[in-house]
Structure formats: structure tokens, C-alpha cells
Design an enzyme around this catalytic site. Sequence first.
Site, PDB file in Angstrom:
ATOM      1  CG  HIS A  82     -23.613-113.318-161.765  1.00 51.71           C
ATOM      2  ND1 HIS A  82     -22.962-113.213-160.550  1.00 51.71           N
ATOM      3  CD2 HIS A  82     -23.472-114.618-162.151  1.00 51.71           C
ATOM      4  CE1 HIS A  82     -22.475-114.391-160.221  1.00 51.71           C
ATOM      5  NE2 HIS A  82     -22.769-115.264-161.169  1.00 51.71           N
ATOM      6  CG  ASP A 161     -25.350-119.931-152.387  1.00 55.68           C
ATOM      7  OD1 ASP A 161     -25.640-120.920-153.095  1.00 55.68           O
ATOM      8  OD2 ASP A 161     -24.324-119.255-152.548  1.00 55.68           O
ATOM      9  NE  ARG A 168     -24.376-126.879-155.736  1.00 53.50           N
ATOM     10  CZ  ARG A 168     -24.350-125.713-156.392  1.00 53.50           C
ATOM     11  NH1 ARG A 168     -24.618-124.586-155.758  1.00 53.50           N
ATOM     12  NH2 ARG A 168     -24.091-125.683-157.671  1.00 53.50           N
ATOM     13  CB  SER A 183     -26.201-121.371-156.141  1.00 53.12           C
ATOM     14  OG  SER A 183     -25.041-120.715-155.741  1.00 53.12           O
ATOM     15  CE  LYS A 187     -24.465-116.908-154.782  1.00 53.46           C
ATOM     16  NZ  LYS A 187     -23.281-117.711-154.886  1.00 53.46           N
TER      17      LYS A 187
HETATM   18  N1  URA Z   1     -21.477-119.638-158.702  1.00 51.87           N
HETATM   19  C1  URA Z   1     -22.350-119.636-157.686  1.00 51.87           C
HETATM   20  O1  URA Z   1     -22.516-118.641-156.997  1.00 51.87           O
HETATM   21  N2  URA Z   1     -23.035-120.772-157.439  1.00 51.87           N
HETATM   22  C2  URA Z   1     -22.877-121.891-158.153  1.00 51.87           C
HETATM   23  O2  URA Z   1     -23.537-122.856-157.881  1.00 51.87           O
HETATM   24  C3  URA Z   1     -21.955-121.883-159.215  1.00 51.87           C
HETATM   25  C4  URA Z   1     -21.269-120.728-159.467  1.00 51.87           C
END
Ligand code: URA
Length: 432
Positions: A82, A161, A168, A183, A187
Site C-alpha cells: 500500500h 471508513d 474528515r 482508515s 481496509k
Molecule cells: N488514505 C486513506 O485511505 N485514509 C486516510 O485517512 C488517508 C489516506
Amino acid sequence: MTAYEIIQKKRDGGTLSGEELRFFLAGCLSGDIPDYQAAAFLMAAYLRGMTDEETYLLTKEMIATGDTVDLSRFGELSADKHSTGGVGDKTTLIVAPIAASEGLKIAKMSGRGLGHTGGTVDKLESIPGYRTDLTVPEFLAQAEKAGIAVVGANKALVPADKYLYSLRDVTATVSSIPLIASSIMSKKLAAGAKNIVLDVKYGSGAFMKTAPEAEALARKMIDIGKRFGRNMAAVISNMDRPLGEAVGNALELSEAVDVLRGYKGGDIREISLVLASELIALAKGLTPEEAYARAVDALDSGRAYKQMQTWIASQGGDVGVLASPMARFAEEHTYTVESPVSGYICRMDTEKIGLVSTALGAGRRKKDDVLDLGAGLTILKKTGDRVEKGEPLCVLYTKSPSAPDAARDYLAALHFSQEAPANEPLIYKVIR
Ligand code: URA
């Protein structure tokens, strides 16, 4: 227990329990807790921070709001990488084939580009026929058969999320380490991989502006992943300049293929090798040096490129396009940006460069914008390079008439000096 009491506790610096977090998330998703209370909670968490235990519990409860993917059929070999986002970051297209050619199973859900950052799914959609919308059983079968499955985000994973991120975004609470860590990790963990390598970016094109901030975020995410029994590593890397030369979807695919075919070196090859070798080391229990040697061999022997062809064909894509991904975008107009001065490029505002690419048609300003997959830019000179007045700095590709404006914005993103700037390393640190 009420939403009011939970907000009050966080506002006063208290530490929330799993039960409180579960109650709060459930209320947000059912509509019992209105957006204004959720926003107040996010601001309290932003200002007060969260302990490691609390961040772990938040991640756990976020995961529990949706489905998870079971990759246990791949044993120790399932792997995911990621990136926290950047400009010109096409590493997934290179790392996945290298790692899969060493036997790893890359089963990955990727995002689309938004704002100044690109997304892997858009890059893959510049290949006609490539399917980014596989069902979960198709996704698992694809990873089994071709070693790699890369698809778009599955909406059934971590609905909490999606809800919290949209709040946010409009309440100035994105840039909080515990909120970003929970967050991203919710995932990643829901997507199921046993081995996870994070590429945490810092600099003018990244969420985190400094390397120490990026390191703090990486350590928080590693801590969460380890608590869930995953093998974790993180690379802290520089996004003070775009990665590689290409920015834009088919342009980036083309650059990734060039690396896989051995036509191209530089920063993009180097970071891809490091990320792939960290994954190989985690999955196979090798030392970083042994894994790096395997990654180099996978690339240099052509095995990784073959793996990419297998992957793309098996996921429905036209493999013939890989030899020349830009050929079918011959109608793009090109426009060369020339240097206004002689000197050194001493700084690049990478976020601004990402926005130039968006303005050319390669990215989205709004979620529903339609992309020009052939649009973008090729950067010829980067930070540290000496340039002469009138020398080409960059080539823009677009179908829109916006190239002269984009050229002006591109130049506004560059800073020149008469002295050569200090050389910033590509990789600040690897955390294992
Ligand atoms: N990417 C995400 O998936 N979440 C965040 O909070 C910031 C970047």
C-alpha cells in the site's frame, strides 16, 4: 452509554473502550448518531489523539462494520502493498509482477485517483478489456491462477471508513495519525493479506510533509498490523519530487512496462525493487539482501514481465497494448515546457505537479469526472538537474485546449537556484 458521553470523554482526553467505539460506529452507520456528532467526535480525536491500544480497537471495530476477504487458501504467501499516495507512483504495476514471479499471491484492492494523486485502478483501465470489477470469488480465482489480482475497492469492506472519511474530508480532520492509520489499516486488514508492505510517503506531494511524521504514521500502522498477526514492513520514501518521469495513466503504464522490460532504471526501478524485496522477505522468511537479489533476478531475467503479461491477459486485458501503451492515444496534443532560466532545479512542488496532470485530464477533481487516459506529462528534468534557458523541462499530453495554462502552472511548481541543491535520498528508512 450515549454519543454525547463518548464525545465528552474524548474531548477531555479520555481513552475509549472497544465497546464505546463499537457503539459509536454502529450509531453512525444506522443514522442514530447524526453527522454533527460524528464530526465533533472526529475533531476531539484529532485534537486529543488516540493511544496505540485505542487506535487498534478503532481499527478492529471499523473492520467489524463490513465484510472481510479470506485469503487463507494462500497460506503464508498472500501479499499486499500500500502506498499512502503520490504523483507518478506506478510501483504496484512493477512490484506485483516481481513478487508474483517469486511465488507470492498478490490479491489487492486498489483505489482510483482523486485530487493530485493517481490511482492504480485508473492506470490499469488504460488497458482495453482489463476488468477491475471482479466479484470476490473471481478475484480469488484470478489470484490463484495468475498470481496477481488487482481490482477496485470493494464497497462491502469497512463501510465505517467510507462514512468517516467523507466527514474528515470536509472537517479538516484528515491529517491525524491515528485516524489515517485506522482508515488505511482497516481496509488492508479486511482485504486479508498475511504480508503487508507499506510505502509511506513524505514531502510536497504527500499527506505527511516530513520524514519523522511519515515514520510515526508507519510505526502506528505496523503496530496495528502486528496486533492482527500480519507480517509488516514499511518503506519511508521521498515524495518531494514525482516518482519516475511519467505522470498520467497510460503514460505511467508505459513507464512501468519499460522498467519490467529492462529499458528503464532510476528511482522508479529502485523503489520497486525495495518494495518487492520487502514483500518477498516477509513471505518467504528471507533476509532483505537475499530477497533483493531475487527481485533483481526476476526483473532482469524477464520473469517479472512475463508474469505481468499472464496477469493482464487472465484479467481480460489486451496484452498487445503493453508493448506500446500510448500508441492508441495518438490524438493527444503534445506541448513542450521550456526552462525560463539557466540554473538548477532546487525544489519541485509535487502536489502542484499532480494538479497539472489532473487539469490536463489525467485525474479527477470530482468523483464522477471522466478521465482522458492518454493525458499527463513526461518530466525531463527533476530536482538537482542543471538546465539551460530554453531547454525542454517537460512534455504535456492532452486533448483539452488547456496546455498553455497547464504549462504556466507547471513552471510555477518549480524553483530554480544557481547552486546545486543537496541530494535528498529516495528512501529515508525501512522499518521491519
Ligand atoms: N488514505 C486513506 O485511505 N485514509 C486516510 O485517512 C488517508 C489516506
